[in-house]
Design a protein around this motif. Structure first.
Motif, PDB file in Angstrom:
ATOM      1  N   GLN A 106       0.194  -1.047  -0.116  1.00 11.19           N
ATOM      2  CA  GLN A 106      -0.451  -0.464  -0.292  1.00 11.19           C
ATOM      3  C   GLN A 106       0.467   1.382  -0.058  1.00 11.19           C
ATOM      4  O   GLN A 106       0.417   2.566  -0.567  1.00 11.19           O
ATOM      5  CB  GLN A 106      -1.141   0.149   1.441  1.00 11.19           C
ATOM      6  CG  GLN A 106      -2.267   0.908   1.062  1.00 11.19           C
ATOM      7  CD  GLN A 106      -3.275   1.161   2.441  1.00 11.19           C
ATOM      8  OE1 GLN A 106      -2.647   1.529   3.782  1.00 11.19           O
ATOM      9  NE2 GLN A 106      -3.682   0.231   2.207  1.00 11.19           N
ATOM     10  N   ASN A 151      -7.144  13.332  -3.360  1.00 13.95           N
ATOM     11  CA  ASN A 151      -8.112  11.943  -3.653  1.00 13.95           C
ATOM     12  C   ASN A 151      -7.465  10.492  -3.975  1.00 13.95           C
ATOM     13  O   ASN A 151      -6.842   9.298  -3.863  1.00 13.95           O
ATOM     14  CB  ASN A 151      -8.888  11.852  -3.475  1.00 13.95           C
ATOM     15  CG  ASN A 151      -9.468  12.077  -2.257  1.00 13.95           C
ATOM     16  OD1 ASN A 151     -10.589  11.590  -1.334  1.00 13.95           O
ATOM     17  ND2 ASN A 151     -10.437  13.221  -2.252  1.00 13.95           N
ATOM     18  N   ASN A 170      -6.474   8.547  -0.846  1.00 13.95           N
ATOM     19  CA  ASN A 170      -7.937   7.292  -0.730  1.00 13.95           C
ATOM     20  C   ASN A 170      -7.836   6.182  -2.007  1.00 13.95           C
ATOM     21  O   ASN A 170      -8.057   6.058  -3.243  1.00 13.95           O
ATOM     22  CB  ASN A 170      -8.557   9.102  -1.094  1.00 13.95           C
ATOM     23  CG  ASN A 170      -9.963   7.784  -0.593  1.00 13.95           C
ATOM     24  OD1 ASN A 170      -9.967   6.564  -0.274  1.00 13.95           O
ATOM     25  ND2 ASN A 170     -11.079   8.373  -0.185  1.00 13.95           N
ATOM     26  N   VAL A 171      -7.201   5.101  -1.302  1.00 16.71           N
ATOM     27  CA  VAL A 171      -6.640   3.791  -1.893  1.00 16.71           C
ATOM     28  C   VAL A 171      -7.929   3.026  -1.756  1.00 16.71           C
ATOM     29  O   VAL A 171      -8.257   2.326  -2.859  1.00 16.71           O
ATOM     30  CB  VAL A 171      -5.959   2.841  -1.229  1.00 16.71           C
ATOM     31  CG1 VAL A 171      -3.995   3.261  -1.384  1.00 16.71           C
ATOM     32  CG2 VAL A 171      -6.004   2.622   0.317  1.00 16.71           C
ATOM     33  N   THR A 172      -9.063   3.228  -1.111  1.00 15.70           N
ATOM     34  CA  THR A 172      -9.723   2.782  -1.076  1.00 15.70           C
ATOM     35  C   THR A 172     -11.026   2.394  -2.327  1.00 15.70           C
ATOM     36  O   THR A 172     -12.052   2.505  -2.690  1.00 15.70           O
ATOM     37  CB  THR A 172     -10.932   3.081  -0.175  1.00 15.70           C
ATOM     38  OG1 THR A 172     -11.265   4.682   0.274  1.00 15.70           O
ATOM     39  CG2 THR A 172     -10.282   2.391   1.312  1.00 15.70           C
ATOM     40  N   MET A 173     -10.560   3.855  -2.884  1.00 13.48           N
ATOM     41  CA  MET A 173     -11.423   4.698  -4.466  1.00 13.48           C
ATOM     42  C   MET A 173     -10.375   4.183  -5.578  1.00 13.48           C
ATOM     43  O   MET A 173      -9.211   3.733  -5.811  1.00 13.48           O
ATOM     44  CB  MET A 173     -11.783   5.884  -4.116  1.00 13.48           C
ATOM     45  CG  MET A 173     -12.487   6.728  -3.415  1.00 13.48           C
ATOM     46  SD  MET A 173     -12.658   8.414  -3.339  1.00 13.48           S
ATOM     47  CE  MET A 173     -13.460   8.398  -4.988  1.00 13.48           C
ATOM     48  N   SER A 174     -11.247   3.695  -6.435  1.00 12.98           N
ATOM     49  CA  SER A 174     -10.735   3.210  -7.872  1.00 12.98           C
ATOM     50  C   SER A 174     -10.284   4.139  -8.859  1.00 12.98           C
ATOM     51  O   SER A 174     -10.271   5.550  -8.417  1.00 12.98           O
ATOM     52  CB  SER A 174     -11.822   2.182  -9.094  1.00 12.98           C
ATOM     53  OG  SER A 174     -11.521   2.463 -10.080  1.00 12.98           O
TER      54      SER A 174
END
Length: 236
Positions: A3, A50, A54-58
């Motif tokens: 990550q 982001n 923001n790795v949770t978003m594509s």
């Protein structure tokens, strides 16, 4: 650890994308921040942040949004260049806040501007006495430009040959983007026929003129679309 490297790569990519977008939008956007430039900068900054961490978003979803907002900002910039009416709506227009040495309170209220803010701006221009000001204009980028009264202007060598007592006036824009500004003609008592005769006398046509202004000393300045300059200066 994986990550960590993903965030590193996305941050570098986000920085690179923003550099490309800033390059496309040009130097004027950076130095002359207008309404739509301000909105675009905030939005693009949030999307880039982001995109970076923001790795949770594509990645592709944020990338599409980033490029979309960059495209919108570029499109608005192009439209503002093409049409004076659209430019006034997109970027706003300068507002006179002092005229003939008088503060225009109604304009200041519209701008949500206080006297403290006005005095601060004047002090930043080394004007500590408001009586020195003939005109003050709030420009599109939020900065105030000032025209001092004649008796407070610095004396230049060429001024020694001018007649004393000549009343100073504010420059009047007559033509912009190849179109006559009728409102300015009416407000300043300038006949359209007189302007057309001045244009004809110089061998120009309205469609060939990018910008025309009657300066404070009464002289006419014309700038044509074709400047006939073979080598332009552009310092990076």
């Amino acid at each position: 650890m994986g990550q960590f490297f993903e965030i590193l790569i996305r941050s570098v990519a986000g920085f690179g994308i923003m550099m490309v977008i800033a390059r496309i939008l040009g130097k004027a956007t950076i130095s002359q921040m207008t309404y739509h430039d301000f909105v675009a900068a905030i939005t693009l900054g949030a999307l880039t942040a982001n995109f970076a961490f923001n790795v949770t978003m594509s990645t592709w979803q944020i990338l599409v949004a980033l490029l979309t907002f960059g495209g919108i900002a570029y499109l608005l910039m192009v439209l503002a260049m093409k049409s004076r009416m659209l430019r006034k709506w997109i970027s706003g227009q300068p507002t006179v806040i002092m005229q003939n040495g008088k503060i225009l309170e109604s304009n200041m209220r519209k701008l949500k501007m206080t006297l403290d803010m006005l005095n601060q701006e004047l002090r930043e221009k080394n004007i500590f006495n408001i009586e020195e000001v003939e005109y003050a204009v709030l420009e599109l980028n939020g900065k105030i430009t000032v025209l001092r009264k004649e008796e407070y202007l610095p004396v230049l060598r060429k001024d020694l040959n001018l007649q004393a007592g000549m009343r100073q006036s504010f420059p009047v824009e007559l033509i912009m983007d190849g179109e006559i500004i009728d409102d300015n003609l009416k407000q300043n008592g300038i006949e359209k026929e007189w302007l057309l005769s001045q244009v004809k006398m110089r061998g120009f046509s309205i469609n060939n003129i990018d910008y025309a202004v009657k300066s404070a000393n009464g002289h006419l300045y014309f700038d044509l679309y074709k400047d006939q300059i073979r080598h332009t200066v552009d310092k990076e």
